[in-house]
Design a protein around this motif. Structure first.
Motif, PDB file in Angstrom:
ATOM      1  N   ILE A 139      52.504  44.648  36.680  1.00 39.02           N
ATOM      2  CA  ILE A 139      51.531  44.548  37.775  1.00 39.02           C
ATOM      3  C   ILE A 139      50.735  43.300  37.677  1.00 39.02           C
ATOM      4  CG2 ILE A 139      51.591  47.182  37.833  1.00 39.02           C
ATOM      5  CD1 ILE A 139      48.938  47.166  36.774  1.00 39.02           C
ATOM      6  N   ALA A 140      50.686  42.687  36.685  1.00 37.27           N
ATOM      7  CA  ALA A 140      49.851  41.325  36.965  1.00 37.27           C
ATOM      8  C   ALA A 140      50.407  40.329  37.667  1.00 37.27           C
ATOM      9  CB  ALA A 140      49.746  40.834  35.418  1.00 37.27           C
ATOM     10  N   ALA A 141      51.819  40.453  38.130  1.00 39.57           N
ATOM     11  CA  ALA A 141      52.447  39.617  39.130  1.00 39.57           C
ATOM     12  C   ALA A 141      52.241  40.147  40.587  1.00 39.57           C
ATOM     13  CB  ALA A 141      53.942  39.669  38.663  1.00 39.57           C
ATOM     14  N   HIS A 142      51.722  41.366  40.773  1.00 40.45           N
ATOM     15  CA  HIS A 142      51.404  41.648  42.109  1.00 40.45           C
ATOM     16  C   HIS A 142      49.782  41.033  42.543  1.00 40.45           C
ATOM     17  CE1 HIS A 142      54.517  44.730  42.452  1.00 40.45           C
ATOM     18  NE2 HIS A 142      54.175  45.049  41.334  1.00 40.45           N
ATOM     19  N   GLN A 143      50.199  40.452  43.728  1.00 45.05           N
ATOM     20  CA  GLN A 143      49.101  39.639  44.071  1.00 45.05           C
ATOM     21  C   GLN A 143      47.668  40.318  44.245  1.00 45.05           C
ATOM     22  OE1 GLN A 143      49.962  37.592  47.699  1.00 45.05           O
ATOM     23  NE2 GLN A 143      51.524  36.329  46.843  1.00 45.05           N
ATOM     24  N   LEU A 144      47.586  41.344  44.800  1.00 45.62           N
ATOM     25  CA  LEU A 144      46.412  42.203  44.822  1.00 45.62           C
ATOM     26  C   LEU A 144      45.698  42.550  43.290  1.00 45.62           C
ATOM     27  CD1 LEU A 144      47.158  44.778  47.631  1.00 45.62           C
ATOM     28  CD2 LEU A 144      45.530  42.742  47.602  1.00 45.62           C
ATOM     29  N   ILE A 145      46.636  42.726  42.386  1.00 46.37           N
ATOM     30  CA  ILE A 145      46.252  43.127  40.925  1.00 46.37           C
ATOM     31  C   ILE A 145      45.619  41.544  40.366  1.00 46.37           C
ATOM     32  CG2 ILE A 145      46.816  43.622  38.767  1.00 46.37           C
ATOM     33  CD1 ILE A 145      46.718  46.125  40.538  1.00 46.37           C
ATOM     34  N   ALA A 146      46.469  40.637  40.770  1.00 43.42           N
ATOM     35  CA  ALA A 146      45.883  39.220  40.129  1.00 43.42           C
ATOM     36  C   ALA A 146      44.515  39.001  40.681  1.00 43.42           C
ATOM     37  CB  ALA A 146      46.991  38.223  40.597  1.00 43.42           C
ATOM     38  N   ALA A 147      44.385  39.287  41.837  1.00 41.31           N
ATOM     39  CA  ALA A 147      43.171  39.008  42.555  1.00 41.31           C
ATOM     40  C   ALA A 147      41.961  39.696  41.930  1.00 41.31           C
ATOM     41  CB  ALA A 147      43.132  39.015  44.060  1.00 41.31           C
TER      42      ALA A 147
ATOM     43  N   SER B  11      41.971  45.877  31.341  1.00 42.15           N
ATOM     44  CA  SER B  11      42.705  45.565  32.393  1.00 42.15           C
ATOM     45  C   SER B  11      43.654  44.602  32.242  1.00 42.15           C
ATOM     46  CB  SER B  11      41.801  45.465  33.582  1.00 42.15           C
ATOM     47  OG  SER B  11      40.909  46.333  33.546  1.00 42.15           O
ATOM     48  N   ILE B  12      43.595  43.615  31.619  1.00 41.87           N
ATOM     49  CA  ILE B  12      44.290  42.432  31.422  1.00 41.87           C
ATOM     50  C   ILE B  12      45.485  43.015  30.408  1.00 41.87           C
ATOM     51  CG2 ILE B  12      44.716  40.184  30.311  1.00 41.87           C
ATOM     52  CD1 ILE B  12      41.854  39.575  30.987  1.00 41.87           C
ATOM     53  N   ALA B  13      45.256  43.553  29.336  1.00 39.36           N
ATOM     54  CA  ALA B  13      46.467  43.973  28.735  1.00 39.36           C
ATOM     55  C   ALA B  13      47.105  45.055  29.391  1.00 39.36           C
ATOM     56  CB  ALA B  13      45.588  44.753  27.406  1.00 39.36           C
ATOM     57  N   TYR B  14      46.642  46.097  30.093  1.00 38.22           N
ATOM     58  CA  TYR B  14      47.424  47.036  30.796  1.00 38.22           C
ATOM     59  C   TYR B  14      48.270  46.277  32.176  1.00 38.22           C
ATOM     60  CZ  TYR B  14      48.515  51.374  33.534  1.00 38.22           C
ATOM     61  OH  TYR B  14      49.013  52.501  34.009  1.00 38.22           O
ATOM     62  N   ALA B  15      47.772  45.127  32.438  1.00 34.52           N
ATOM     63  CA  ALA B  15      48.510  44.746  33.595  1.00 34.52           C
ATOM     64  C   ALA B  15      49.726  43.689  33.236  1.00 34.52           C
ATOM     65  CB  ALA B  15      47.508  43.811  34.509  1.00 34.52           C
TER      66      ALA B  15
END
Length: 382
Positions: free
Chosen positions: A273-281, A259-263
Protein backbone atom coordinates in the motif's frame (compact mmCIF):
# COMPACT_ATOMS: atom_id res chain seq x y z
CA UNK A 1 15.04 16.15 15.75
CA UNK A 2 17.15 15.14 12.77
CA UNK A 3 20.00 13.04 14.14
CA UNK A 4 22.57 15.09 12.16
CA UNK A 5 21.54 18.24 14.04
CA UNK A 6 22.47 16.98 17.51
CA UNK A 7 25.86 16.62 19.14
CA UNK A 8 27.69 13.33 19.47
CA UNK A 9 27.07 13.30 23.22
CA UNK A 10 23.34 13.87 22.68
CA UNK A 11 23.26 11.15 20.04
CA UNK A 12 24.90 8.64 22.38
CA UNK A 13 22.56 9.56 25.24
CA UNK A 14 19.50 9.14 23.01
CA UNK A 15 20.65 5.83 21.54
CA UNK A 16 21.49 4.40 24.96
CA UNK A 17 18.11 5.43 26.35
CA UNK A 18 16.28 4.05 23.30
CA UNK A 19 17.91 0.63 23.79
CA UNK A 20 16.84 0.60 27.43
CA UNK A 21 13.27 1.59 26.58
CA UNK A 22 12.92 -1.03 23.86
CA UNK A 23 14.39 -3.78 26.02
CA UNK A 24 12.85 -2.94 29.40
CA UNK A 25 9.89 -0.59 29.14
CA UNK A 26 8.15 -1.52 25.90
CA UNK A 27 7.39 -5.13 26.95
CA UNK A 28 6.24 -4.00 30.38
CA UNK A 29 3.78 -1.31 29.26
CA UNK A 30 2.14 -3.80 26.89
CA UNK A 31 1.12 -5.77 29.97
CA UNK A 32 -0.63 -2.69 31.38
CA UNK A 33 -2.36 -1.45 28.21
CA UNK A 34 -5.41 0.54 29.38
CA UNK A 35 -4.77 -0.66 32.94
CA UNK A 36 -3.53 1.37 35.90
CA UNK A 37 0.15 0.82 36.74
CA UNK A 38 0.39 0.40 40.54
CA UNK A 39 2.51 2.92 42.41
CA UNK A 40 5.26 0.49 43.37
CA UNK A 41 5.56 -0.77 39.80
CA UNK A 42 5.64 2.81 38.50
CA UNK A 43 8.33 3.57 41.08
CA UNK A 44 10.45 0.72 39.70
CA UNK A 45 9.98 2.16 36.21
CA UNK A 46 10.85 5.74 37.17
CA UNK A 47 13.93 4.65 39.09
CA UNK A 48 15.22 2.86 36.00
CA UNK A 49 14.49 5.85 33.77
CA UNK A 50 16.17 8.23 36.24
CA UNK A 51 19.53 6.61 35.52
CA UNK A 52 19.31 7.96 31.96
CA UNK A 53 18.63 11.56 32.96
CA UNK A 54 14.90 11.95 33.43
CA UNK A 55 13.79 13.90 35.37
CA UNK A 56 17.18 15.46 36.16
CA UNK A 57 18.74 16.28 32.78
CA UNK A 58 17.95 20.00 32.93
CA UNK A 59 18.51 20.42 36.69
CA UNK A 60 21.79 22.12 37.63
CA UNK A 61 24.65 19.92 38.80
CA UNK A 62 24.85 21.78 42.13
CA UNK A 63 21.31 20.59 42.88
CA UNK A 64 22.01 16.97 41.97
CA UNK A 65 20.97 17.09 38.32
CA UNK A 66 22.99 16.57 35.13
CA UNK A 67 23.00 20.17 33.90
CA UNK A 68 22.47 19.08 30.29
CA UNK A 69 19.83 21.68 29.41
CA UNK A 70 16.25 21.59 28.20
CA UNK A 71 16.98 20.63 24.60
CA UNK A 72 18.90 17.49 25.59
CA UNK A 73 16.19 16.66 28.10
CA UNK A 74 13.56 17.05 25.36
CA UNK A 75 15.46 14.66 23.07
CA UNK A 76 15.40 12.03 25.81
CA UNK A 77 11.79 12.79 26.65
CA UNK A 78 10.67 12.24 23.06
CA UNK A 79 12.10 8.72 23.18
CA UNK A 80 10.05 7.96 26.29
CA UNK A 81 6.89 9.52 24.85
CA UNK A 82 7.15 7.38 21.72
CA UNK A 83 7.13 4.22 23.86
CA UNK A 84 4.58 5.09 26.56
CA UNK A 85 2.53 8.25 26.92
CA UNK A 86 1.35 7.02 30.34
CA UNK A 87 4.84 6.66 31.79
CA UNK A 88 5.98 9.81 30.00
CA UNK A 89 3.23 11.87 31.62
CA UNK A 90 4.21 10.61 35.06
CA UNK A 91 7.87 11.45 34.39
CA UNK A 92 6.88 14.81 32.88
CA UNK A 93 5.17 15.83 36.12
CA UNK A 94 8.24 14.78 38.08
CA UNK A 95 10.38 16.78 35.63
CA UNK A 96 8.32 19.87 36.30
CA UNK A 97 8.48 19.21 40.03
CA UNK A 98 12.27 18.82 39.88
CA UNK A 99 12.71 22.14 38.04
CA UNK A 100 10.33 23.84 40.48
CA UNK A 101 12.19 22.49 43.51
CA UNK A 102 15.61 23.37 42.09
CA UNK A 103 14.58 27.02 41.77
CA UNK A 104 13.15 27.29 45.30
CA UNK A 105 14.71 29.75 47.75
CA UNK A 106 13.57 27.44 50.59
CA UNK A 107 16.56 25.11 50.97
CA UNK A 108 14.79 22.90 53.52
CA UNK A 109 12.06 22.01 51.00
CA UNK A 110 14.54 21.49 48.18
CA UNK A 111 16.76 19.25 50.28
CA UNK A 112 13.79 17.26 51.56
CA UNK A 113 12.22 16.36 48.22
CA UNK A 114 14.54 17.01 45.28
CA UNK A 115 16.97 14.06 45.76
CA UNK A 116 14.07 11.58 45.85
CA UNK A 117 12.46 13.08 42.75
CA UNK A 118 15.73 12.99 40.81
CA UNK A 119 16.27 9.35 41.78
CA UNK A 120 12.75 8.38 40.71
CA UNK A 121 11.86 7.29 44.26
CA UNK A 122 9.33 10.03 45.01
CA UNK A 123 6.34 11.33 43.08
CA UNK A 124 5.33 14.98 43.10
CA UNK A 125 2.63 17.01 41.43
CA UNK A 126 0.96 20.40 41.13
CA UNK A 127 -2.56 20.94 42.50
CA UNK A 128 -4.21 23.78 40.58
CA UNK A 129 -7.46 22.79 38.79
CA UNK A 130 -10.70 22.44 40.73
CA UNK A 131 -14.17 21.09 39.82
CA UNK A 132 -15.39 24.60 38.91
CA UNK A 133 -12.05 26.18 38.01
CA UNK A 134 -9.74 25.31 35.12
CA UNK A 135 -7.62 27.88 33.34
CA UNK A 136 -9.06 30.80 35.33
CA UNK A 137 -6.56 30.26 38.14
CA UNK A 138 -7.48 33.53 39.89
CA UNK A 139 -10.90 32.06 40.78
CA UNK A 140 -9.57 29.12 42.81
CA UNK A 141 -11.66 28.30 45.88
CA UNK A 142 -9.41 25.98 47.92
CA UNK A 143 -8.67 27.90 51.12
CA UNK A 144 -5.71 28.06 53.47
CA UNK A 145 -6.76 29.67 56.75
CA UNK A 146 -3.99 31.02 58.94
CA UNK A 147 -3.91 29.52 62.44
CA UNK A 148 -0.91 30.66 64.46
CA UNK A 149 2.22 29.41 62.75
CA UNK A 150 0.18 26.96 60.65
CA UNK A 151 -2.37 27.06 57.84
CA UNK A 152 -5.45 24.85 57.56
CA UNK A 153 -6.22 23.82 53.97
CA UNK A 154 -9.69 22.82 52.80
CA UNK A 155 -10.82 22.12 49.27
CA UNK A 156 -10.97 19.75 46.34
CA UNK A 157 -8.64 19.60 43.34
CA UNK A 158 -9.24 17.64 40.16
CA UNK A 159 -7.41 16.48 37.02
CA UNK A 160 -4.22 16.26 39.06
CA UNK A 161 -1.55 14.30 37.18
CA UNK A 162 0.37 11.99 39.54
CA UNK A 163 -2.34 12.78 42.10
CA UNK A 164 -2.81 9.21 43.38
CA UNK A 165 0.92 8.47 43.18
CA UNK A 166 2.01 11.71 44.83
CA UNK A 167 4.11 11.61 47.98
CA UNK A 168 3.81 15.40 48.11
CA UNK A 169 1.98 18.08 46.16
CA UNK A 170 2.45 21.78 45.46
CA UNK A 171 -1.01 23.09 46.33
CA UNK A 172 -2.33 26.46 45.17
CA UNK A 173 -4.70 27.81 47.80
CA UNK A 174 -6.39 31.09 48.67
CA UNK A 175 -4.80 32.84 51.68
CA UNK A 176 -6.78 36.05 51.23
CA UNK A 177 -9.53 37.61 49.10
CA UNK A 178 -7.07 38.50 46.33
CA UNK A 179 -4.15 36.31 47.37
CA UNK A 180 -3.04 32.87 46.19
CA UNK A 181 -0.18 30.98 47.83
CA UNK A 182 1.63 27.73 47.12
CA UNK A 183 2.11 25.15 49.86
CA UNK A 184 4.19 21.97 49.81
CA UNK A 185 1.83 19.39 51.29
CA UNK A 186 3.18 15.96 52.30
CA UNK A 187 0.80 12.98 52.10
CA UNK A 188 2.30 11.18 55.09
CA UNK A 189 2.98 14.19 57.32
CA UNK A 190 -0.03 16.41 56.59
CA UNK A 191 -2.55 14.04 55.02
CA UNK A 192 -4.67 14.25 51.91
CA UNK A 193 -6.88 11.79 50.05
CA UNK A 194 -6.91 10.98 46.34
CA UNK A 195 -9.00 9.02 43.87
CA UNK A 196 -8.13 8.15 40.26
CA UNK A 197 -10.32 9.41 37.40
CA UNK A 198 -11.25 6.93 34.67
CA UNK A 199 -10.77 8.44 31.19
CA UNK A 200 -11.04 7.64 27.49
CA UNK A 201 -7.31 6.82 27.50
CA UNK A 202 -4.08 7.17 29.48
CA UNK A 203 -5.41 5.25 32.46
CA UNK A 204 -2.05 3.56 33.03
CA UNK A 205 -0.82 6.60 34.96
CA UNK A 206 -2.61 8.54 37.68
CA UNK A 207 -4.96 11.44 37.00
CA UNK A 208 -6.85 12.05 40.21
CA UNK A 209 -9.18 14.02 42.39
CA UNK A 210 -7.43 15.20 45.55
CA UNK A 211 -9.23 16.15 48.76
CA UNK A 212 -7.96 18.35 51.60
CA UNK A 213 -10.02 18.28 54.79
CA UNK A 214 -8.68 20.41 57.66
CA UNK A 215 -5.19 19.67 56.35
CA UNK A 216 -2.88 21.41 58.82
CA UNK A 217 0.51 22.50 57.46
CA UNK A 218 3.23 24.68 59.03
CA UNK A 219 3.95 28.09 57.55
CA UNK A 220 7.40 26.75 56.63
CA UNK A 221 5.74 24.78 53.81
CA UNK A 222 4.92 28.01 51.94
CA UNK A 223 6.63 27.91 48.56
CA UNK A 224 8.48 31.05 47.45
CA UNK A 225 6.42 33.58 49.42
CA UNK A 226 2.88 34.22 50.52
CA UNK A 227 0.74 35.69 47.75
CA UNK A 228 3.06 34.60 44.90
CA UNK A 229 0.86 31.70 43.80
CA UNK A 230 -0.61 33.22 40.64
CA UNK A 231 2.71 34.55 39.34
CA UNK A 232 4.52 31.26 39.96
CA UNK A 233 1.71 29.23 38.37
CA UNK A 234 2.20 31.17 35.12
CA UNK A 235 5.93 30.36 35.22
CA UNK A 236 5.13 26.66 35.66
CA UNK A 237 2.85 26.71 32.60
CA UNK A 238 5.66 28.00 30.37
CA UNK A 239 7.67 24.78 30.73
CA UNK A 240 4.67 22.47 31.11
CA UNK A 241 3.06 23.46 27.82
CA UNK A 242 6.16 22.79 25.73
CA UNK A 243 6.49 19.42 27.44
CA UNK A 244 2.86 18.55 26.64
CA UNK A 245 3.78 19.42 23.06
CA UNK A 246 6.57 16.85 23.22
CA UNK A 247 4.12 14.26 24.54
CA UNK A 248 2.22 14.83 21.32
CA UNK A 249 5.36 14.55 19.21
CA UNK A 250 5.99 11.15 20.79
CA UNK A 251 2.46 10.03 19.90
CA UNK A 252 2.84 11.30 16.34
CA UNK A 253 6.17 9.59 15.92
CA UNK A 254 4.80 6.28 17.20
CA UNK A 255 1.82 6.55 14.85
CA UNK A 256 4.07 7.46 11.91
CA UNK A 257 6.50 4.60 12.54
CA UNK A 258 3.63 2.12 12.87
CA UNK A 259 2.09 3.42 9.64
CA UNK A 260 5.34 3.21 7.67
CA UNK A 261 5.90 -0.37 8.82
CA UNK A 262 2.32 -1.34 7.97
CA UNK A 263 2.46 0.33 4.54
CA UNK A 264 5.63 -1.65 3.73
CA UNK A 265 3.99 -4.98 4.66
CA UNK A 266 0.33 -4.69 3.71
CA UNK A 267 -0.62 -5.48 0.12
CA UNK A 268 -3.76 -4.39 -1.74
CA UNK A 269 -4.50 -4.56 -5.46
CA UNK A 270 -1.32 -6.52 -6.07
CA UNK A 271 1.20 -4.16 -4.46
CA UNK A 272 2.31 -2.79 -1.10
CA UNK A 273 0.00 0.00 0.00
CA UNK A 274 3.02 2.33 0.29
CA UNK A 275 3.07 2.24 -3.52
CA UNK A 276 -0.44 3.74 -3.71
CA UNK A 277 -0.26 7.49 -4.22
CA UNK A 278 -2.88 8.42 -1.60
CA UNK A 279 -1.10 6.34 1.05
CA UNK A 280 2.27 7.79 0.06
CA UNK A 281 0.87 11.32 0.36
CA UNK A 282 -0.65 10.55 3.76
CA UNK A 283 2.67 9.29 5.12
CA UNK A 284 4.47 12.36 3.78
CA UNK A 285 1.93 14.65 5.47
CA UNK A 286 2.18 12.76 8.76
CA UNK A 287 5.98 13.01 8.71
CA UNK A 288 5.93 16.72 7.90
CA UNK A 289 3.41 17.56 10.64
CA UNK A 290 5.43 15.55 13.17
CA UNK A 291 8.64 17.34 12.25
CA UNK A 292 6.98 20.77 12.34
CA UNK A 293 5.56 20.08 15.81
CA UNK A 294 8.95 18.87 17.04
CA UNK A 295 10.71 21.98 15.74
CA UNK A 296 8.19 24.29 17.41
CA UNK A 297 8.73 22.55 20.73
CA UNK A 298 12.50 22.61 20.32
CA UNK A 299 12.39 26.36 19.67
CA UNK A 300 10.74 26.83 23.07
CA UNK A 301 13.29 24.57 24.79
CA UNK A 302 16.16 26.39 23.08
CA UNK A 303 14.82 29.68 24.42
CA UNK A 304 14.65 28.17 27.91
CA UNK A 305 18.29 27.12 27.62
CA UNK A 306 19.14 30.71 26.60
CA UNK A 307 17.25 32.10 29.60
CA UNK A 308 14.61 33.79 27.42
CA UNK A 309 10.94 33.74 28.41
CA UNK A 310 8.94 31.81 25.84
CA UNK A 311 5.32 31.90 26.99
CA UNK A 312 4.03 32.61 23.47
CA UNK A 313 6.28 30.06 21.78
CA UNK A 314 5.39 27.45 24.40
CA UNK A 315 1.67 28.06 23.90
CA UNK A 316 2.10 27.89 20.13
CA UNK A 317 3.96 24.60 20.35
CA UNK A 318 1.38 23.17 22.73
CA UNK A 319 -1.71 23.91 20.67
CA UNK A 320 -0.10 23.04 17.33
CA UNK A 321 1.52 19.79 18.44
CA UNK A 322 -1.51 18.51 20.34
CA UNK A 323 -3.98 19.29 17.56
CA UNK A 324 -1.71 17.84 14.88
CA UNK A 325 -1.30 14.70 16.99
CA UNK A 326 -5.06 14.20 16.78
CA UNK A 327 -4.85 14.41 12.98
CA UNK A 328 -1.75 12.25 12.58
CA UNK A 329 -2.99 9.51 14.90
CA UNK A 330 -6.40 9.59 13.24
CA UNK A 331 -4.71 9.26 9.84
CA UNK A 332 -2.74 6.30 11.17
CA UNK A 333 -5.99 4.53 12.04
CA UNK A 334 -7.38 5.31 8.57
CA UNK A 335 -4.22 4.00 6.91
CA UNK A 336 -4.55 0.72 8.80
CA UNK A 337 -8.14 0.31 7.59
CA UNK A 338 -10.20 -2.16 9.59
CA UNK A 339 -7.10 -3.35 11.43
CA UNK A 340 -6.70 0.13 12.85
CA UNK A 341 -9.90 -0.31 14.83
CA UNK A 342 -8.70 -3.42 16.63
CA UNK A 343 -6.85 -3.70 19.94
CA UNK A 344 -4.20 -5.78 18.19
CA UNK A 345 -2.70 -2.65 16.62
CA UNK A 346 -1.37 0.25 18.71
CA UNK A 347 -2.79 2.98 16.48
CA UNK A 348 -6.27 2.77 18.04
CA UNK A 349 -4.72 3.47 21.46
CA UNK A 350 -2.58 6.29 20.07
CA UNK A 351 -5.67 7.92 18.57
CA UNK A 352 -7.48 7.79 21.92
CA UNK A 353 -4.47 9.22 23.72
CA UNK A 354 -4.14 12.00 21.16
CA UNK A 355 -7.71 13.09 21.85
CA UNK A 356 -6.81 13.62 25.52
CA UNK A 357 -3.66 15.73 25.07
CA UNK A 358 -5.16 19.03 23.80
CA UNK A 359 -7.02 19.41 27.13
CA UNK A 360 -4.41 19.51 29.98
CA UNK A 361 -2.34 22.60 30.85
CA UNK A 362 -4.79 24.85 29.07
CA UNK A 363 -6.99 23.86 26.15
CA UNK A 364 -6.21 24.80 22.57
CA UNK A 365 -8.71 27.64 22.84
CA UNK A 366 -6.97 29.03 25.94
CA UNK A 367 -3.57 28.86 24.18
CA UNK A 368 -4.91 30.89 21.26
CA UNK A 369 -6.36 33.54 23.56
CA UNK A 370 -3.06 33.84 25.42
CA UNK A 371 -1.09 34.14 22.18
CA UNK A 372 -3.43 36.83 20.91
CA UNK A 373 -3.25 38.75 24.19
CA UNK A 374 0.55 38.74 24.05
CA UNK A 375 0.53 39.99 20.44
CA UNK A 376 -2.20 42.64 20.70
CA UNK A 377 -2.03 43.66 24.34
CA UNK A 378 -5.81 43.20 24.52
CA UNK A 379 -7.29 40.43 26.65
CA UNK A 380 -10.26 38.39 25.44
CA UNK A 381 -10.69 36.77 28.87
CA UNK A 382 -12.84 39.59 30.30
Amino acid sequence: MNIQMITEDQKLAVESFRKFLNAELRPLVKQYKDQHIPKEKMREITQGIAEFGLPGASVAVEHGGMGLGYVTEALLFEELCAVSCDVALCVMINKGTANFLADLPQKHLRDKYLPGILAGRLFGGACISEPDVGSNVADLKTSAREDGDHFVINGEKTWISNGHYADFLTVTARTGPNELTHFMVDREEHGFESRNIDKIAMNGQSTAQVFFTDCRVPASTIVWERGAGLKNTMKMFEKARANVGMLSVGLMRAALEASIAYAQERKQFGKFIAAHQLIAAKIAEMATLTDAARLMCMRAFSMMDAGIRCDVQSSMSKWYATEMAVKVCRDAVQLHGGNGLTKEFDVERLAREAIVIPIPDGTTEIQKLMISRALTGISAFV
